[in-house]
Write a protein that holds these residues in place. Sequence first.
Motif, PDB file in Angstrom:
ATOM      1  N   ALA A   1      30.716  -2.505 -16.006  1.00  0.00           N
ATOM      2  CA  ALA A   1      29.772  -1.559 -16.606  1.00  0.00           C
ATOM      3  C   ALA A   1      28.392  -1.714 -15.979  1.00  0.00           C
ATOM      4  N   ARG A   2      27.989  -2.948 -15.684  1.00  0.00           N
ATOM      5  CA  ARG A   2      26.707  -3.180 -15.024  1.00  0.00           C
ATOM      6  C   ARG A   2      26.709  -2.552 -13.628  1.00  0.00           C
ATOM      7  N   PHE A   3      27.827  -2.689 -12.920  1.00  0.00           N
ATOM      8  CA  PHE A   3      27.939  -2.099 -11.591  1.00  0.00           C
ATOM      9  C   PHE A   3      27.851  -0.575 -11.670  1.00  0.00           C
ATOM     10  N   VAL A   4      28.484   0.015 -12.668  1.00  0.00           N
ATOM     11  CA  VAL A   4      28.423   1.469 -12.847  1.00  0.00           C
ATOM     12  C   VAL A   4      26.991   1.906 -13.137  1.00  0.00           C
ATOM     13  N   ALA A   5      26.272   1.121 -13.956  1.00  0.00           N
ATOM     14  CA  ALA A   5      24.880   1.453 -14.266  1.00  0.00           C
ATOM     15  C   ALA A   5      24.027   1.431 -13.006  1.00  0.00           C
ATOM     16  N   GLY A   6      24.177   0.384 -12.185  1.00  0.00           N
ATOM     17  CA  GLY A   6      23.419   0.307 -10.939  1.00  0.00           C
ATOM     18  C   GLY A   6      23.782   1.425  -9.984  1.00  0.00           C
ATOM     19  N   SER A   7      25.074   1.746  -9.890  1.00  0.00           N
ATOM     20  CA  SER A   7      25.522   2.817  -8.993  1.00  0.00           C
ATOM     21  C   SER A   7      24.979   4.171  -9.441  1.00  0.00           C
ATOM     22  N   SER A   8      24.888   4.384 -10.754  1.00  0.00           N
ATOM     23  CA  SER A   8      24.327   5.641 -11.270  1.00  0.00           C
ATOM     24  C   SER A   8      22.876   5.794 -10.835  1.00  0.00           C
ATOM     25  N   GLY A   9      22.138   4.681 -10.857  1.00  0.00           N
ATOM     26  CA  GLY A   9      20.763   4.728 -10.393  1.00  0.00           C
ATOM     27  C   GLY A   9      20.661   5.070  -8.918  1.00  0.00           C
ATOM     28  N   LEU A  10      21.578   4.545  -8.111  1.00  0.00           N
ATOM     29  CA  LEU A  10      21.563   4.848  -6.672  1.00  0.00           C
ATOM     30  C   LEU A  10      21.878   6.316  -6.409  1.00  0.00           C
ATOM     31  N   VAL A  11      22.809   6.874  -7.184  1.00  0.00           N
ATOM     32  CA  VAL A  11      23.128   8.299  -7.028  1.00  0.00           C
ATOM     33  C   VAL A  11      21.896   9.140  -7.345  1.00  0.00           C
ATOM     34  N   LEU A  12      21.187   8.764  -8.398  1.00  0.00           N
ATOM     35  CA  LEU A  12      20.001   9.523  -8.789  1.00  0.00           C
ATOM     36  C   LEU A  12      18.895   9.398  -7.748  1.00  0.00           C
ATOM     37  N   ILE A  13      18.607   8.189  -7.277  1.00  0.00           N
ATOM     38  CA  ILE A  13      17.509   8.005  -6.328  1.00  0.00           C
ATOM     39  C   ILE A  13      17.828   8.643  -4.980  1.00  0.00           C
ATOM     40  N   SER A  14      19.117   8.846  -4.675  1.00  0.00           N
ATOM     41  CA  SER A  14      19.470   9.511  -3.421  1.00  0.00           C
ATOM     42  C   SER A  14      18.965  10.954  -3.397  1.00  0.00           C
ATOM     43  N   CYS A  15      18.779  11.545  -4.581  1.00  0.00           N
ATOM     44  CA  CYS A  15      18.210  12.895  -4.642  1.00  0.00           C
ATOM     45  C   CYS A  15      16.762  12.911  -4.166  1.00  0.00           C
ATOM     46  N   PHE A  16      16.073  11.783  -4.313  1.00  0.00           N
ATOM     47  CA  PHE A  16      14.710  11.649  -3.797  1.00  0.00           C
ATOM     48  C   PHE A  16      14.720  11.409  -2.291  1.00  0.00           C
ATOM     49  N   PHE A  17      15.682  10.643  -1.804  1.00  0.00           N
ATOM     50  CA  PHE A  17      15.750  10.358  -0.371  1.00  0.00           C
ATOM     51  C   PHE A  17      16.049  11.615   0.434  1.00  0.00           C
TER      52      PHE A  17
ATOM     53  N   GLU B   1      18.962  24.308  -8.142  1.00  0.00           N
ATOM     54  CA  GLU B   1      18.272  23.806  -9.335  1.00  0.00           C
ATOM     55  C   GLU B   1      18.770  22.421  -9.740  1.00  0.00           C
ATOM     56  N   MET B   2      20.061  22.184  -9.540  1.00  0.00           N
ATOM     57  CA  MET B   2      20.605  20.875  -9.875  1.00  0.00           C
ATOM     58  C   MET B   2      19.989  19.793  -8.982  1.00  0.00           C
ATOM     59  N   TYR B   3      19.925  20.069  -7.680  1.00  0.00           N
ATOM     60  CA  TYR B   3      19.341  19.097  -6.753  1.00  0.00           C
ATOM     61  C   TYR B   3      17.838  18.948  -6.988  1.00  0.00           C
ATOM     62  N   ARG B   4      17.186  20.055  -7.337  1.00  0.00           N
ATOM     63  CA  ARG B   4      15.758  19.980  -7.601  1.00  0.00           C
ATOM     64  C   ARG B   4      15.478  19.079  -8.810  1.00  0.00           C
TER      65      ARG B   4
ATOM     66  N   VAL C   1      13.374  14.138 -11.183  1.00  0.00           N
ATOM     67  CA  VAL C   1      13.611  13.020 -12.101  1.00  0.00           C
ATOM     68  C   VAL C   1      13.613  11.700 -11.334  1.00  0.00           C
ATOM     69  N   ALA C   2      14.197  11.713 -10.131  1.00  0.00           N
ATOM     70  CA  ALA C   2      14.287  10.483  -9.335  1.00  0.00           C
ATOM     71  C   ALA C   2      12.908   9.966  -8.953  1.00  0.00           C
ATOM     72  N   ILE C   3      12.014  10.854  -8.483  1.00  0.00           N
ATOM     73  CA  ILE C   3      10.690  10.384  -8.066  1.00  0.00           C
ATOM     74  C   ILE C   3       9.880   9.922  -9.270  1.00  0.00           C
ATOM     75  N   ASP C   4      10.025  10.623 -10.414  1.00  0.00           N
ATOM     76  CA  ASP C   4       9.316  10.185 -11.619  1.00  0.00           C
ATOM     77  C   ASP C   4       9.804   8.813 -12.062  1.00  0.00           C
ATOM     78  N   LEU C   5      11.105   8.627 -12.017  1.00  0.00           N
ATOM     79  CA  LEU C   5      11.680   7.340 -12.402  1.00  0.00           C
ATOM     80  C   LEU C   5      11.230   6.243 -11.440  1.00  0.00           C
ATOM     81  N   TYR C   6      11.225   6.544 -10.158  1.00  0.00           N
ATOM     82  CA  TYR C   6      10.799   5.562  -9.153  1.00  0.00           C
ATOM     83  C   TYR C   6       9.346   5.142  -9.374  1.00  0.00           C
ATOM     84  N   HIS C   7       8.472   6.117  -9.643  1.00  0.00           N
ATOM     85  CA  HIS C   7       7.068   5.801  -9.903  1.00  0.00           C
ATOM     86  C   HIS C   7       6.906   4.990 -11.180  1.00  0.00           C
ATOM     87  N   TRP C   8       7.713   5.289 -12.190  1.00  0.00           N
ATOM     88  CA  TRP C   8       7.624   4.540 -13.447  1.00  0.00           C
ATOM     89  C   TRP C   8       8.050   3.087 -13.233  1.00  0.00           C
TER      90      TRP C   8
END
Length: 523
Positions: free
Chosen positions: A264-280, A390-393, A398-405
């Motif tokens: 479950a911890r690995f899934v949580a970390g992987s979910s974060g990577l999927v989200l931050i990839s939208c910023f990359f 719109e989905m990618y936007r 969300v990714a950049i806001d989360l990264y800044h936070w």
Amino acid sequence: MRTPSLTINAEQHTRLLEIDHEEKQIHLEPASAPNSALSTAMQIGAGAVGSLSIVLYISPSEACALKEVCGKWLSDATSTEISRWIFFSAGGLDFALTNIYFAFYSLPQLTAYIASQPTMCAKIGKSLLLSLFTITQMANEFLVAKGTGSGPLQLAFSSTGAGPAAIFTGVKFATQDIPYLTSKVQSSLLEFKEGRGATLIPEEIEFLDYQKKQTVFLTHVRANRSKLMTQVSSLNMTEQAELIPFLFEQKAIPEEESKWIGRARFVAGSSGLVLISCFFRPVILNAYDMLAQYPEYIGQSPILKATLAGALGLKAIYSGTRLVWHSFTSSYDALKNILTGRSVEWMAWQLHPNLTVITGLMGLIIAALSYATVSSLFENTYNGVEENREMYRAGALVAIDLYHWICFLHLYDLLLSRLTSNPKENFLLQLESEIKRLEIMPVNQFKEYYQHLPTGIKSLVNGKQEEKQNDDQETHINIEPTKKTPQSWSHYFGSFFRREHESPASQSKQQEAKRPLLSFGIK
């Protein structure tokens, strides 16, 4: 349950953790002596250079205040001018503060790293490599600013402001991350080689032996840290102590974690990577499009342009990946602990819960409006299916806001550790920093570190119990090899990635099963 007051004194030592009085009686390090006037001036100057990065948000903020897909909703609620300044303040200030912090530490880190090189050739070579890395990351900030329509002055200031942070990242790469990743790869290769029944040379056997010691050591470090978190508020410092010996005074017994929790911890970390990839995505595509404008220098090869774009964005990709992975897995652990009635394992939270909540909420508000630059990049670079725009936007914003936070919270954590004047808080925050350093220590460095550990901790790491006797006793270590069953490549290299989210106790047991077992006899 009320946690009893914890007092550090010599009577607390158990037979398992016999630490000599002179080893334990090491006082807390006083605050560092003030730097020379020149050094202080250089740090302030580097901070001033880092603050220049705020100009990156001037043009994107103006555009965002006028666009329906970005921030016109705020302009309609207030005014275009107010909306522009809000987006500029939220994004630019957050970005600039992060760069200022890294800038203050970039020069000390750089000078210490260069000074540690053994020869003049090594000093010159490492300086050139760091200069090349810094220039490439400054070039990426230049391309980002250009992609958002910034003028010449903004281009110069934003790229220059990113310089100190790039130096800091480059030094961290060279001193911590590259050696750590190299050690992990070497460990996996040796485990595979050993599992296939190949004969290991003495140096390789020693490497695996110290890797096992490191795994057991970190298992106990994490267990003792978890126990310490439950006693922070009632902790009384009645005696001065050294960091790691004090931690092992908690005498926590490591517990094996369920494999489902690790997954479950690995899934949580992987979910974060999927989200931050939208910023990359828009950052890399922007660099790709900018490089395509210079075919006479870059050529027409898409592979070359993609490789260069990835290299230019290396700092943003690596720092984002590392911060988001750690933050998502830590958030999962915190939520799990709250639901199970345990303490949140964040030292800043334990020391100042109210201040941490207020700071977190303030950072969230600021970060929520810091997406202007990425929104502008996204509009200029999106080349996918229109139905998914719109989905990618939404993912990118969300990714950049989360990264800044996340960066804001890390900045708070680090500033708290530097600015506190309370001896207890200073000691505990130093301990937290030391644990983080040990977590990413390569095996070769741990080998040297291990030699300086107190004998009681070494005994615990070696898995033997020592009886305190009047007469000296001779200890014999017998190696009893066990027959190895050949394993596949996927087994060993799969374990390389799983090791990041498996529990330390289960890692230790798996390594016990794969390598020769150590049996200890006291004669």
